[in-house]
Scaffold this motif. Sequence first.
Motif, PDB file in Angstrom:
ATOM      1  N   SER A  82      11.069   0.102   8.224  1.00  0.00           N
ATOM      2  CA  SER A  82      10.866  -1.348   8.212  1.00  0.00           C
ATOM      3  C   SER A  82      10.278  -1.842   9.530  1.00  0.00           C
ATOM      4  O   SER A  82      10.788  -2.770  10.140  1.00  0.00           O
ATOM      5  CB  SER A  82      12.181  -2.069   7.921  1.00  0.00           C
ATOM      6  OG  SER A  82      12.649  -1.716   6.660  1.00  0.00           O
ATOM      7  N   GLY A 142       7.296   2.056   6.374  1.00  0.00           N
ATOM      8  CA  GLY A 142       8.139   1.457   5.348  1.00  0.00           C
ATOM      9  C   GLY A 142       9.592   1.867   5.434  1.00  0.00           C
ATOM     10  O   GLY A 142      10.490   1.039   5.339  1.00  0.00           O
ATOM     11  N   THR A 161       8.433  -7.601   8.900  1.00  0.00           N
ATOM     12  CA  THR A 161       9.349  -6.599   9.429  1.00  0.00           C
ATOM     13  C   THR A 161       9.318  -6.654  10.953  1.00  0.00           C
ATOM     14  O   THR A 161       8.581  -7.434  11.547  1.00  0.00           O
ATOM     15  CB  THR A 161       8.939  -5.185   8.968  1.00  0.00           C
ATOM     16  OG1 THR A 161       7.606  -4.927   9.390  1.00  0.00           O
ATOM     17  CG2 THR A 161       9.026  -5.042   7.458  1.00  0.00           C
TER      18      THR A 161
END
Length: 120
Positions: free
Chosen positions: A23, A20, A53
């Motif tokens: 990304s 996360g 992503t």
Amino acid sequence: MNDADERLDDDLVVVHTVLGAASAYVLMLRGETHSWNAPMLEDHVERAIAHGTAVILDCGALRFADAHLLRLLLHTRARRRLVLVGPLSEAFTQRLAVTGTTDLFPVAPTLTRALAAINS
């Protein structure tokens, strides 16, 4: 999010990881890609693409990568930023060279460098 290894068949294992903060969606491939596991591998790649992503495909543990993987790489590259992690097998490196696609796929020596390439 980390999923358990998913065995597609006796030849290929795919591990999914979403990073996360970076990304990036990472798919680590271990084993071999062939025509018989291509449809399931396509499902894994579509899942990565749908995440929205960049995609990092770790190919360092692939013993054999066929033309189906090359087609998936081209498909992924058309839809998301894509970086490969090597080392790529000699045979797959030659397949990229023969098809004139070597320059289309940046290859990083480590996941850390692949993340840096994605974030640059």
